[in-house]
Write an enzyme that holds these catalytic residues in place. Structure first.
Site, mmCIF file in Angstrom:
data_model
loop_
_atom_site.group_PDB
_atom_site.id
_atom_site.type_symbol
_atom_site.label_atom_id
_atom_site.label_comp_id
_atom_site.label_asym_id
_atom_site.label_seq_id
_atom_site.Cartn_x
_atom_site.Cartn_y
_atom_site.Cartn_z
ATOM 1 N N SER A 151 -50.445 -30.416 52.059
ATOM 2 C CA SER A 151 -49.490 -31.443 51.654
ATOM 3 C C SER A 151 -48.116 -30.805 51.498
ATOM 4 O O SER A 151 -48.008 -29.643 51.079
ATOM 5 C CB SER A 151 -49.914 -32.059 50.321
ATOM 6 O OG SER A 151 -48.895 -32.898 49.806
ATOM 7 N N LYS A 178 -52.577 -27.287 46.194
ATOM 8 C CA LYS A 178 -52.212 -27.253 47.611
ATOM 9 C C LYS A 178 -51.411 -25.999 47.955
ATOM 10 O O LYS A 178 -51.525 -25.457 49.060
ATOM 11 C CB LYS A 178 -51.431 -28.522 47.982
ATOM 12 C CG LYS A 178 -52.292 -29.770 48.024
ATOM 13 C CD LYS A 178 -53.426 -29.648 49.045
ATOM 14 C CE LYS A 178 -54.223 -30.928 49.175
ATOM 15 N NZ LYS A 178 -55.301 -30.836 50.187
#
Length: 256
Positions: A151, A178
């Site tokens: 992301s 992430k």
């Protein structure tokens, strides 16, 4: 740096997609089926996975089957590896798509240790767990690819950029998970640098799914296409790179 790459000849290659019974993972399965792949549709719930497979078969696709796999459970991942190993001695593509948001609220001062543990177990450790379990099959492919669904929220640069439209979103659980996934992926690509395996991180974009209570702006079709693209790069394609087409043009790296 701008990367330009060709698409591999993908007819009847085999792919495992985790978390593929709905949303972006399901759409990625559909797009790869259209391109001639055999799809192992990974789902934490076998029942949900079978329902999704039936939807695909009702739409005219036949080369797909459900695989029960809970990325947070060692035994489940081992069982999935055994099951796929009975059917094939090679896995051409692994798409580590399964992920969780970490729940709300997740401010730095009130997110609970349990939130952090669950998010990292799925978004980071789960990716490592699945990749390690299947790497022997992946290495047997002539054009092996690993796509880790990341992301732009995992970019430290974008998170600290006040011009970023998502600057005021600071998910103290999701974003670190992430960022950690990206670091794991860099290490993985480095360890595999002398093999044919290409490892890349792809941000599908802020997509309208139940993951974000349908607050996203992008479509699952567009998001899945971004992921599929890096499953299909040829042997001259990049590895160990991070891409976010929501922010940067195709082939341009996202800052870390």
């Amino acid at each position: 740096m701008l990367y330009k790459f060709k698409i591999i000849n993908y007819k009847m290659k085999k792919v495992l997609i985790t978390g593929a019974n709905k949303s972006i993972g399901f759409e990625a399965a559909k797009q790869l089926l259209k391109k001639g792949f055999y799809v192992y549709l990974g789902s934490r719930s076998l029942e949900n996975g079978k329902e999704s497979v039936q939807q695909l078969k009702s739409a005219g696709f036949s080369n797909v089957e459900a695989i029960e796999i809970d990325v947070t459970n060692d035994e489940s991942v081992k069982a999935a590896r055994t099951e796929i190993g009975k059917k094939s001695n090679v896995l051409d593509v692994l798409i580590n798509n399964a992920g969780i948001s970490g729940g709300q609220p997740q401010q730095a001062l009130n997110a609970t240790p349990e939130q952090f543990k669950k998010a990292f177990d799925t978004n980071v450790i789960g990716v490592a767990r699945v990749t390690q379990a299947f790497i022997d099959l992946i290495k047997k492919s002539s054009e092996p690819r690993v796509v880790n669904v990341s992301s732009s929220q995992g970019s430290l640069t974008l998170a600290n950029d006040q011009s970023n439209p998502y600057y005021n979103f600071k998910g103290a659980v999701y974003q670190p998970s992430k960022a950690a996934l990206n670091m794991y992926s860099i290490a993985l690509a480095y360890e595999l640098r002398d093999t044919a395996v290409k490892v890349n991180m792809v941000d599908p974009g802020f997509t309208k799914t139940d993951f974000n209570n349908h607050r996203g702006t992008g479509s699952v079709e567009e998001a899945a296409a971004r992921i599929v693209k890096y499953a299909l790069i040829d042997n001259d394609g990049p590895s160990g790179k991070f891409f976010s087409e929501e922010f940067y043009p195709e082939g341009v790296e996202c800052p870390w």
